[in-house]
Design an enzyme around this catalytic site. Structure first.
Site, short mmCIF file in Angstrom:
data_model
loop_
_atom_site.label_atom_id
_atom_site.label_comp_id
_atom_site.label_asym_id
_atom_site.label_seq_id
_atom_site.Cartn_x
_atom_site.Cartn_y
_atom_site.Cartn_z
N SER A 138 3.10 -1.58 -8.79
CA SER A 138 2.25 -0.97 -7.77
C SER A 138 1.94 0.47 -8.17
O SER A 138 2.70 1.10 -8.92
CB SER A 138 2.97 -0.97 -6.41
N TYR A 151 10.50 0.02 -0.88
CA TYR A 151 9.39 -0.57 -1.65
C TYR A 151 9.05 0.31 -2.85
O TYR A 151 8.93 -0.17 -3.98
CB TYR A 151 8.18 -0.74 -0.75
N LYS A 155 9.37 -0.49 -6.98
CA LYS A 155 8.23 -0.49 -7.90
C LYS A 155 8.43 0.49 -9.05
O LYS A 155 8.04 0.20 -10.20
CB LYS A 155 6.94 -0.19 -7.13
#
Length: 260
Positions: A138, A151, A155
């Protein structure tokens, strides 16, 4: 038909970017094994994609499941040439308000899932004389929104893992790369839109997010799949250890602008 004769494993292959990747590989003539923990979506994807597509229901966090999935790919398609790691989840929270079990889930699905799938796929790639691994990361590996601690951490770790794996397996003719999307119209993005839309419609929330990208829209899953397919193809054999943005110009843009 650049994937004719290739055996491809796609984790998270029944939804979103994973589904688009599975479709792209199948369209290119590949034999595709889709892995997901949802039986209904796996059955639907296999039926709709057709060709030499098969499914495996398993959890990317489970070592035995990933070992069995790779064994299924070998049994069904003769080996493993390409691994596309697309399984991922998004959860919101700071380190203070993120429950420990949620933190563990995000890191396990997004990061450990790549480790486990690669752990069992790489020996099969060795037997085939090489291969390619592409992991969905991401833009939040580079910069973060507020309130997405788990999150973003997952990533950033994916990009670091990709670099390490690319060095460890370069001598075995195995390339390892990451694809780093910004907002892509997937079920996960629409789940996020439902959380944050307030009085707006889901589509209006997605469109509003799209305006934050210089190209003025969110991306499409099939656009990500084209980049994944390129990195997995023979055209990209000199690319490894890379993390490639597909973000509509998002990371090129500073938040500070000149006055008009």
């Amino acid at each position: 038909m650049e994937f004719e004769g290739k055996s491809i494993v796609v984790t998270g292959g029944s939804f979103g970017m994973g589904r688009a990747c599975a479709e792209r590989f199948a369209k290119g003539g590949g034999s595709v094994l889709i892995i997901s923990n949802d039986q209904a979506s796996v059955d639907k994807a296999v039926a709709e994609i057709g060709g030499r597509t098969t499914g495996f229901v398993g959890d990317v966090r489970d070592s035995k499941a990933m070992q069995a999935a790779v064994a299924e790919a070998v049994a069904a398609h003769g080996g493993v040439d390409i691994l596309a790691c697309c399984a991922g989840i998004q959860r919101y929270g700071t380190v203070v308000d993120t429950p420990e079990d949620v933190w563990d889930d995000v890191l396990d699905v997004n990061l450990k899932g790549i480790y486990l799938a690669s752990k069992y796929a790489i020996p099969e790639m060795r037997r085939r004389g090489g291969g390619a691994i592409v992991a969905i990361s991401s833009v939040q590996a580079y910069a973060s929104q507020a309130g997405v601690a788990a999150y973003t951490a997952s990533k950033g770790a994916i990009n670091a893992l990709v670099r390490a794996m690319s060095l460890d397996h370069a001598g075995e003719n195995i390339t390892v790369n990451a694809v780093c999307p910004a907002s892509i119209d997937t079920p996960m993005l629409r789940w996020s839109a439902d959380l944050h839309k307030g009085d707006m419609t889901q589509d209006d929330m997605i469109a509003a997010w799209g305006k934050g990208h210089p190209l003025g829209r969110v991306g499409r899953a099939e656009e990500v799949a084209e980049l994944v397919a390129f990195l997995a193809s023979d055209k990209a054999r000199f690319i490894t250890g890379a993390d490639m943005k597909i973000d509509g110009g998002t990371m090129a843009k500073l938040g500070i602008v000149l006055p008009e």
